[in-house]
Scaffold this motif. Structure first.
Motif, PDB file in Angstrom:
ATOM      1  N   VAL A   1     -73.229  61.379 103.774  1.00  0.00           N
ATOM      2  CA  VAL A   1     -72.134  62.354 103.715  1.00  0.00           C
ATOM      3  C   VAL A   1     -70.812  61.605 103.699  1.00  0.00           C
ATOM      4  CG1 VAL A   1     -71.096  64.378 104.788  1.00  0.00           C
ATOM      5  CG2 VAL A   1     -73.545  63.954 105.044  1.00  0.00           C
TER       6      VAL A   1
ATOM      7  N   TYR B   1     -79.534  61.748 104.576  1.00  0.00           N
ATOM      8  CA  TYR B   1     -78.408  62.127 103.733  1.00  0.00           C
ATOM      9  C   TYR B   1     -77.231  61.180 103.969  1.00  0.00           C
ATOM     10  CZ  TYR B   1     -81.027  66.492 103.414  1.00  0.00           C
ATOM     11  OH  TYR B   1     -82.008  67.428 103.222  1.00  0.00           O
TER      12      TYR B   1
ATOM     13  N   VAL C   1     -72.075  65.190  99.481  1.00  0.00           N
ATOM     14  CA  VAL C   1     -73.268  64.639 100.123  1.00  0.00           C
ATOM     15  C   VAL C   1     -74.316  64.321  99.062  1.00  0.00           C
ATOM     16  CG1 VAL C   1     -74.140  66.961 100.537  1.00  0.00           C
ATOM     17  CG2 VAL C   1     -75.067  65.085 101.865  1.00  0.00           C
ATOM     18  N   ARG C   2     -75.086  63.251  99.306  1.00  0.00           N
ATOM     19  CA  ARG C   2     -76.190  62.872  98.427  1.00  0.00           C
ATOM     20  C   ARG C   2     -77.396  62.502  99.274  1.00  0.00           C
ATOM     21  NH1 ARG C   2     -74.304  60.599  93.511  1.00  0.00           N
ATOM     22  NH2 ARG C   2     -76.438  59.921  93.050  1.00  0.00           N
ATOM     23  N   GLU C   3     -78.571  62.777  98.769  1.00  0.00           N
ATOM     24  CA  GLU C   3     -79.782  62.393  99.472  1.00  0.00           C
ATOM     25  C   GLU C   3     -80.086  60.915  99.231  1.00  0.00           C
ATOM     26  OE1 GLU C   3     -84.548  63.472  99.584  1.00  0.00           O
ATOM     27  OE2 GLU C   3     -83.099  64.948  98.801  1.00  0.00           O
TER      28      GLU C   3
ATOM     29  N   LEU D   1     -79.413  56.166  96.053  1.00  0.00           N
ATOM     30  CA  LEU D   1     -79.255  57.615  96.213  1.00  0.00           C
ATOM     31  C   LEU D   1     -79.966  58.350  95.096  1.00  0.00           C
ATOM     32  CD1 LEU D   1     -75.447  57.731  97.088  1.00  0.00           C
ATOM     33  CD2 LEU D   1     -77.376  57.510  98.653  1.00  0.00           C
TER      34      LEU D   1
ATOM     35  N   VAL E   1     -77.371  67.530  96.522  1.00  0.00           N
ATOM     36  CA  VAL E   1     -78.074  68.281  97.562  1.00  0.00           C
ATOM     37  C   VAL E   1     -77.484  69.661  97.740  1.00  0.00           C
ATOM     38  CG1 VAL E   1     -78.680  68.331 100.007  1.00  0.00           C
ATOM     39  CG2 VAL E   1     -78.748  66.182  98.747  1.00  0.00           C
TER      40      VAL E   1
ATOM     41  N   ARG F   1     -78.090  68.172 109.089  1.00  0.00           N
ATOM     42  CA  ARG F   1     -76.678  68.524 109.059  1.00  0.00           C
ATOM     43  C   ARG F   1     -76.351  69.296 110.321  1.00  0.00           C
ATOM     44  NH1 ARG F   1     -72.958  71.691 104.587  1.00  0.00           N
ATOM     45  NH2 ARG F   1     -71.347  72.268 106.054  1.00  0.00           N
TER      46      ARG F   1
ATOM     47  N   ASP G   1     -80.028  62.617 109.333  1.00  0.00           N
ATOM     48  CA  ASP G   1     -81.259  63.240 108.863  1.00  0.00           C
ATOM     49  C   ASP G   1     -81.183  64.760 108.926  1.00  0.00           C
ATOM     50  OD1 ASP G   1     -81.255  63.495 111.560  1.00  0.00           O
ATOM     51  OD2 ASP G   1     -83.160  62.485 111.923  1.00  0.00           O
TER      52      ASP G   1
ATOM     53  N   THR H   1     -85.997  63.235 105.618  1.00  0.00           N
ATOM     54  CA  THR H   1     -84.952  63.166 104.601  1.00  0.00           C
ATOM     55  C   THR H   1     -83.677  62.627 105.227  1.00  0.00           C
ATOM     56  OG1 THR H   1     -85.920  65.062 103.469  1.00  0.00           O
ATOM     57  CG2 THR H   1     -83.648  64.484 102.906  1.00  0.00           C
TER      58      THR H   1
END
Length: 813
Positions: A190, A188, A84-86, A108, A113, A135, A133, A186
């Motif tokens: 995935v 993300y 996963v990356r923001e 990204l 994260v 998980r 936004d 935020t």
């Protein structure tokens, strides 16, 4: 049951991403979503359309099952560390055109994260990602928020950057990502699955009937498709040339028979055919394939060798390269006919890899530098010619430098004697007249002027310092008239300054630099260019030129010893002249291509190569417009390749023959969906042809297993057709290093009190772990692993290093 996808499944058009985007979360969770559409894949097919469309429903079901498996791991497993990356920013693309093409540009953040920084997710083209936004703790949480199931497809990226273009399944509402205080939530990205291979399969099945070569497909539809056997015209021909090609390879009788048969097939241009080579474990399958490919390379038969995985491709490519390098005569000339291409990340090819010289990405980077107009091979060649010719400008610069140094030394001597005179008067005495000479190249008349003009007035403008007519003869290679050169100690221009210039520090430094660059570029050219573009004659000229330059370099550096300088002058000038003639001849004989971009160079290499290596799915690159036809296809590990995936290389333009190498008795391809597995989706073309009683070549001598081990599989699976090679019968295979029946050639250990534990969607049995630990400990203490070479000694050594010996002693249980 939702029917929206039926038309897509049964049709021959549309994008796979459109189908995946049409699935709701309920569709993905529904294990029976495609159950009514998936039918058992038949053994024989009535037509090509029936053949191609038979694989589409199970393919979609397999993608759905793969997507579901990934989502369960990401959203339900608390121990999972998902890739996963923001997301730093999201912007609409200029090509965005709702409602069909929902294109966005995202960037990204660089940091990871997840808490564990061991692995960083690097998005690739073809990735399916979930944009969320939060998980979710379970997939049920995703159902409550549609935004949690907003998936996207990574369409493109800038190399080396974190900026990507994505296709979204739904419009991304930016205002919904804003909190009440105006700050953005935020977001993300995935990773779920990569769709690249499945897209290649989908396009092959849905678009294959609209173009491409179907000659091989027609041969595999039914059991009688191969009726008629071998070509009657070619079957009576001689294969003596083929025999000569493989005499240097260490092949046993069955291996040689298989290779010769395939080579005879490759020489046939009258009909298409499919050959099978069956290689049970330890029978030298990879060596056989490597020898076959080397022989095909020698025949200049344009061949594609592919396999299901990068690891399998790299293994056979490495074997071929090791065989080819043994026969190279002029450096690495000939490697340009071999190309390995595919994902650089997946293949993990670096500068230290044995396959570095044949990897397409590396080759393109090198050739881009070689082809560069202002710094590449041609520029270096012209610079060296220019330098060795001793151009007027270079010589003048040197003479000016030498004259200044001599005058400085002369003044120092006068200062020591206290007799320093006016420099202007000295210059006037040294240069009393105007000299004229003709430059034989430019045909211009040059004027040499001293400190005064002919009228006796002081010259206001600084005039160029030029060599005398005598020095000019040396400069342009004219014969030197003995006795004509004056010995004026103050005028170096008139004392044969050219050979001084050749031996000057500036010249030697420049020569060394240009020579080293020219050597690197030249060797790179005959290493990476195909033999159809650069002939052996040109390579010989290149090697000769480099040898001469190396000799000239040695002489120049030997001339630094003043005592040897006079004796070396004749060799210096003769070697210089030979170098000049060799380089000029090379410049006329060989011309580089007139393109300089990475993509064009890659296409050029793919078009001109004789032997290509890649995975089956990557072979789609050979379907580019204008690509040269491929005559023959070799699929290694063919029994592990889904038949639908084999349709990708089987439709390459120009394909006349296919050779499948594998063993249907070993592990098949992995299938995640039970519905697809039941339909026969994991079955390979190799297995289906064997079941249809297609003839095959059996490699019947095994070099790996102890006879007592090979006895069981030979009897149960290969009808006692496999023999044991002499190496498995010698003393080292009969030794028993530890006492007890457990430490014989093989053992069955009954672990009666073990219990399966499930975690992270996997299982383990700690009692079995303890038993294995104790067995490994005993073997290690007995030094069994290091007592003799075994086929898997390095595997066993890796096990020892990785195993925490004694961590789970049996007594603990």
């Amino acid at each position: 049951m939702r029917r929206v996808n039926v038309r897509r499944v049964e049709g021959t058009g549309g994008n796979l991403t459109d189908v995946v985007f049409s699935w709701s979360l309920d569709n993905v969770l529904d294990e029976n979503f495609y159950k009514r559409q998936v039918r058992k894949i038949p053994m024989e097919f009535l037509s090509k359309p029936v053949y191609m469309t038979s694989f589409i429903p199970p393919l979609l079901e397999e993608i759905r099952a793969d997507l579901l498996s990934s989502m369960k791991t990401v959203f339900e497993d608390p121990a999972c560390d998902p890739p996963v990356r923001e997301v730093q920013s999201v912007q609409e693309s200029r090509q965005n055109s709702p409602p069909k093409n929902l294109l966005y540009n995202i960037s990204l953040k660089g940091e990871r994260v997840a808490e564990n920084d061991a692995v960083t997710y690097k998005p690739e083209n073809g990735d399916i990602i979930a944009l969320t936004d939060t998980r979710p703790n379970s997939i049920d949480d995703s159902k409550r928020s549609e935004r949690s199931y907003l998936i996207a497809f990574i369409k493109g990226s800038r190399k080396g950057s974190d900026e990507f273009q994505i296709v979204s399944s739904k419009p991304i509402e930016f205002e919904q990502n804003m909190q009440e205080d105006g700050k953005r939530n935020t977001l993300y990205a995935v990773f779920l699955i990569n769709l690249t291979t499945n897209i290649c399969i989908w396009n092959s099945l849905t678009q294959g009937l609209q173009g491409g070569s179907m000659a091989i497909i027609e041969k595999v539809l039914r059991a009688n498709s191969y009726a008629g056997g071998r070509c009657k015209i070619c079957s009576s021909g001689s294969v003596s040339d083929s025999v000569a090609r493989i005499n240097s390879f260490k092949l046993n009788r069955s291996q040689k028979a298989a290779v010769l048969s395939c080579l005879a097939t490759a020489e046939c241009h009258h009909q298409s055919s499919v050959e099978l080579i069956k290689g049970p474990p330890g029978t030298g399958k990879t060596n056989t394939v490597g020898s076959l490919l080397c022989a095909l390379l020698g025949m200049k038969c344009r061949t594609l060798a592919c396999a299901p995985t990068n690891i399998a491709v790299l293994e056979v490519a490495a074997r071929v390269l090791s065989l080819v390098e043994e026969s190279l005569e002029y450096g690495a000339y000939g490697l340009g006919d071999i190309v390995l291409f595919g994902s650089s990340e997946g293949m993990n090819i670096d500068d230290d890899s044995d396959l570095h010289d044949v990897f397409l990405d590396t080759r393109a980077r090198i050739l881009v530098r070689c082809f560069a107009q202002h710094s590449g091979w041609k520029h270096c060649l012209e610079s060296m010619i220019h330098l060795l010719e001793g151009t007027k400008e270079d010589c003048i610069l040197y003479m000016e430098d030498r004259t200044n140094k001599d005058n400085n030394r002369h003044r120092e001597k006068k200062r020591e004697k206290g007799i320093l005179e006016d420099e202007k008067l000295e210059i006037c005495k040294e240069r009393e007249e105007v000299q004229y000479f003709e430059d034989p190249k430019s045909k211009k008349i040059w004027q040499m002027v001293g400190g005064q003009t002919s009228k006796g007035k002081k010259n206001k403008e600084r005039q160029p310092k030029v060599p005398s007519p005598e020095t000019n003869k040396l400069l342009y290679g004219a014969k030197e008239d003995k006795g004509e050169l004056t010995q004026n100690k103050n005028n170096r221009v008139a004392t044969g300054g050219h050979h001084d210039f050749l031996m000057s520090e500036k010249f030697v430094e420049r020569f060394d630099f240009v020579g080293e660059q020219l050597k690197l570029f030249t060797e790179a050219l005959y290493t990476h260019l195909p033999t159809s573009f650069i002939s052996l004659e040109v390579v010989k000229d290149m090697v000769r030129a480099l040898d001469l330059l190396e000799r000239l370099k040695e002489v120049l550096h030997e001339c630094e010893d003043v005592g040897k300088c006079a004796d070396l002058l004749p060799e210096l000038y003769s070697t210089r002249e030979e170098c000049l003639q060799s380089l000029k001849c090379l410049s006329k004989k060989f011309t580089l291509p007139n393109f300089y971009t990475d993509d064009k160079i890659k296409k050029f290499c793919l078009e001109k190569a004789c032997l290509l290596f890649c995975t089956a799915s990557s072979s789609v690159k050979l379907k580019m417009k204008g690509m040269a036809p491929v005559e023959l296809l070799v699929i290694d590990e063919a029994a592990q390749l889904k038949e639908c995936e084999s349709t990708i290389p089987l439709q390459i333009s120009g394909l006349r023959h296919a050779i499948l190498v594998g063993d249907e008795m070993q592990l098949p391809a992995l299938v995640k969906s039970k519905i697809s597995e039941k339909a026969g989706f994991g079955r390979s073309l190799f297995e289906r042809l064997v079941l249809l009683k297609h003839e095959y070549h059996l490699l019947n001598l095994q070099y790996r297993m102890h006879p007592s081990i090979s006895f069981f599989p030979n009897k149960e699976f290969y009808e006692n057709q496999i023999s044991d090679a002499p190496n498995v019968k010698d003393g080292s295979y009969k030794k028993q290093f530890l006492q007890g029946s457990m430490y014989g050639p093989y053992s069955f250990v009954n672990v009666a009190y073990g219990k399966e534990e499930f975690e992270n969607h996997s299982s383990r049995n700690m009692v079995e772990v303890a038993v294995v630990s104790e067995v490994v400990t005993s073997l290690f203490k007995g030094k069994l692993l290091f007592s003799f070479e075994t086929p898997y000694c390095y595997q066993a050594f890796a096990l020892i290093l990785d195993q925490q010996v004694g961590k789970f002693p049996i007594s603990h249980f």
